[in-house]
Write an enzyme that holds these catalytic residues in place. Structure first.
Site, PDB file in Angstrom:
ATOM      1  N   ASP A  74       0.891  -1.158   0.000  1.00 14.65           N
ATOM      2  CA  ASP A  74       0.000   0.000   0.000  1.00 14.65           C
ATOM      3  C   ASP A  74       0.927   1.204   0.000  1.00 14.65           C
ATOM      4  O   ASP A  74       1.580   1.500   1.004  1.00 14.65           O
ATOM      5  CB  ASP A  74      -0.885  -0.013   1.250  1.00 14.65           C
ATOM      6  CG  ASP A  74      -1.851   1.171   1.309  1.00 14.65           C
ATOM      7  OD1 ASP A  74      -1.560   2.204   0.660  1.00 14.65           O
ATOM      8  OD2 ASP A  74      -2.860   1.083   2.029  1.00 14.65           O
TER       9      ASP A  74
ATOM     10  N   ASN B 128       4.253   4.557 -10.339  1.00 10.78           N
ATOM     11  CA  ASN B 128       3.142   4.509 -11.283  1.00 10.78           C
ATOM     12  C   ASN B 128       1.781   4.477 -10.607  1.00 10.78           C
ATOM     13  O   ASN B 128       0.807   5.006 -11.135  1.00 10.78           O
ATOM     14  CB  ASN B 128       3.310   3.280 -12.181  1.00 10.78           C
ATOM     15  CG  ASN B 128       2.044   2.935 -12.930  1.00 10.78           C
ATOM     16  OD1 ASN B 128       1.649   3.614 -13.874  1.00 10.78           O
ATOM     17  ND2 ASN B 128       1.377   1.864 -12.495  1.00 10.78           N
ATOM     18  N   ALA B 129       1.697   3.876  -9.426  1.00 15.41           N
ATOM     19  CA  ALA B 129       0.406   3.678  -8.766  1.00 15.41           C
ATOM     20  C   ALA B 129      -0.251   5.000  -8.387  1.00 15.41           C
ATOM     21  O   ALA B 129       0.392   5.911  -7.862  1.00 15.41           O
ATOM     22  CB  ALA B 129       0.585   2.829  -7.512  1.00 15.41           C
ATOM     23  N   ALA B 130      -1.535   5.099  -8.672  1.00  7.64           N
ATOM     24  CA  ALA B 130      -2.322   6.283  -8.299  1.00  7.64           C
ATOM     25  C   ALA B 130      -3.790   5.965  -8.538  1.00  7.64           C
ATOM     26  O   ALA B 130      -4.125   5.044  -9.279  1.00  7.64           O
ATOM     27  CB  ALA B 130      -1.911   7.506  -9.112  1.00  7.64           C
TER      28      ALA B 130
ATOM     29  N   SER C 224       0.025  13.538 -15.053  1.00 11.51           N
ATOM     30  CA  SER C 224      -1.066  13.576 -16.026  1.00 11.51           C
ATOM     31  C   SER C 224      -1.119  14.961 -16.660  1.00 11.51           C
ATOM     32  O   SER C 224      -0.654  15.944 -16.067  1.00 11.51           O
ATOM     33  CB  SER C 224      -2.405  13.280 -15.339  1.00 11.51           C
ATOM     34  OG  SER C 224      -3.495  13.589 -16.191  1.00 11.51           O
TER      35      SER C 224
ATOM     36  N   TYR D  21      -8.115  15.251  -7.783  1.00 15.58           N
ATOM     37  CA  TYR D  21      -7.217  14.447  -8.617  1.00 15.58           C
ATOM     38  C   TYR D  21      -6.213  15.352  -9.329  1.00 15.58           C
ATOM     39  O   TYR D  21      -5.004  15.094  -9.320  1.00 15.58           O
ATOM     40  CB  TYR D  21      -8.023  13.645  -9.630  1.00 15.58           C
ATOM     41  CG  TYR D  21      -7.174  12.869 -10.612  1.00 15.58           C
ATOM     42  CD1 TYR D  21      -6.451  11.755 -10.192  1.00 15.58           C
ATOM     43  CD2 TYR D  21      -7.100  13.257 -11.951  1.00 15.58           C
ATOM     44  CE1 TYR D  21      -5.669  11.044 -11.099  1.00 15.58           C
ATOM     45  CE2 TYR D  21      -6.321  12.547 -12.855  1.00 15.58           C
ATOM     46  CZ  TYR D  21      -5.614  11.435 -12.428  1.00 15.58           C
ATOM     47  OH  TYR D  21      -4.828  10.736 -13.327  1.00 15.58           O
TER      48      TYR D  21
ATOM     49  N   LYS E 208      -2.055  15.486  -8.944  1.00 20.15           N
ATOM     50  CA  LYS E 208      -1.160  15.335 -10.091  1.00 20.15           C
ATOM     51  C   LYS E 208      -0.282  16.575 -10.265  1.00 20.15           C
ATOM     52  O   LYS E 208       0.891  16.469 -10.662  1.00 20.15           O
ATOM     53  CB  LYS E 208      -1.967  15.063 -11.360  1.00 20.15           C
ATOM     54  CG  LYS E 208      -2.567  13.656 -11.403  1.00 20.15           C
ATOM     55  CD  LYS E 208      -1.497  12.586 -11.339  1.00 20.15           C
ATOM     56  CE  LYS E 208      -2.057  11.181 -11.504  1.00 20.15           C
ATOM     57  NZ  LYS E 208      -1.003  10.138 -11.495  1.00 20.15           N
TER      58      LYS E 208
END
Length: 305
Positions: A63, A90-92, A142, A155, A159
């Site tokens: 986690d 990379n995880a999001a 992003s 979000y 980012k």
């Protein structure tokens, strides 16, 4: 056919490896002979993928919002392979819907995952890279970090934080004269991965966006940074065009983008409220690609269910 010796001896840590970009990156790097360390909460999925990749792969249930989990991920990678050459944060996750309708606990949780997770990974990676004198850190951001959208404010905020964090770390390495330590940040367009299945959704409608990019485009760009690191990469003509137009007319472009997003949401079928994978992983969405392109094609053909 992939060359198994192309990346022999290279050790890469990849978070969010159970689906989407992460899974695709792991598979390609493994096929090219790299040692891969897979991190995600869905233990069974990453263990199956590690087994598929072979003896040069290890899965670590992680986690990313928990510092102790990221410490264990780092320690496992070094213990197994002796070093880390590349770390890919990379995880999001995401949240869509009116900001005031989203529970505070979900907003906080997204900050913990996206910002703290990237911060923890960057800290462990760069400290290790400084000790060994080289390494590459790749953070996934992003295009919305530069062109904020309504109904995804938290979000876009996370980012933007990742983009700014990466830029600051890049400059820090330059100021310290660490030319062999690279910090890269990636800005993709909306991409056809299972992310809509994992996103917290308070919009009242299914998340059906388009046009979306092919995940392979992003996977190729990320892996390309291992060979040719860059400070920042904007992937695809949609991102580059949107950023250029927003720079010229931010008010107009922001208004048009917001109206288009709202229309897209309202045009989609109704859906129940869900926190997605924010508090616990969901079973759905296990592949590299999602079904966004297929759904868009059915809609255009009038075959919407």
């Amino acid at each position: 056919m992939s060359d198994k010796t192309l990346r022999g001896g290279l050790t890469v840590v990849v978070t969010g490896a159970s689906s989407g970009f992460g899974k695709g990156i792991v598979k390609q790097l493994s096929e090219e002979g790299a040692n891969v360390v897979l991190a995600a909460r869905r233990t069974k999925l990453i263990e199956e993928l590690a087994k598929e990749c072979g003896p040069n792969a290890v899965a670590v249930t992680t986690d990313i919002s928990k510092e102790e989990d990221m410490a264990r991920l780092f320690e496992t990678a070094v213990s197994k392979f002796g070093k880390i050459d590349v770390w890919i944060n990379n995880a999001a996750l995401g949240i869509m819907g009116s900001f005031t309708e989203v529970p505070i606990k979900d907003l906080v949780r997204l900050v913990e995952i996206n910002i703290l997770g990237t911060m923890y990974g960057s800290h462990y990676a760069l400290k290790h890279f400084k000790e060994q004198g080289k390494g590459t850190l790749i953070n996934m951001s992003s295009f919305v970090s530069k062109v904020p959208l309504p109904y995804g404010a938290i979000y876009t905020g996370t980012k933007a934080a990742i983009t700014s964090l990466s830029a600051g770390l890049y400059q820090e390495m330059k100021v310290e004269g660490r030319d062999d330590i690279h910090v890269c940040v990636v800005h993709p367009w909306v991409t056809d991965t299972p992310w809509t299945l994992h996103t917290g959704n308070y919009s009242g409608h299914e998340l059906r966006f388009g046009p979306v990019d092919d995940p392979e485009t992003v996977i190729k760009a990320v892996i390309g940074l291992i060979d040719k690191p860059q400070k920042s990469v904007d992937i695809g003509f949609k991102v580059k065009g949107t950023l250029a137009s927003y720079k010229l007319a931010p008010g107009l472009v922001g208004k048009l983008n917001g109206a288009a997003l709202l229309a897209m949401l309202r045009d989609a079928p109704e859906a129940d409220v869900t926190s997605g994978s924010l508090h616990a992983p969901v079973a759905e969405g296990t592949e590299v690609s999602g079904e966004l392109r297929q759904k868009m094609k059915r809609k255009l053909k009038g075959q919407e269910e």
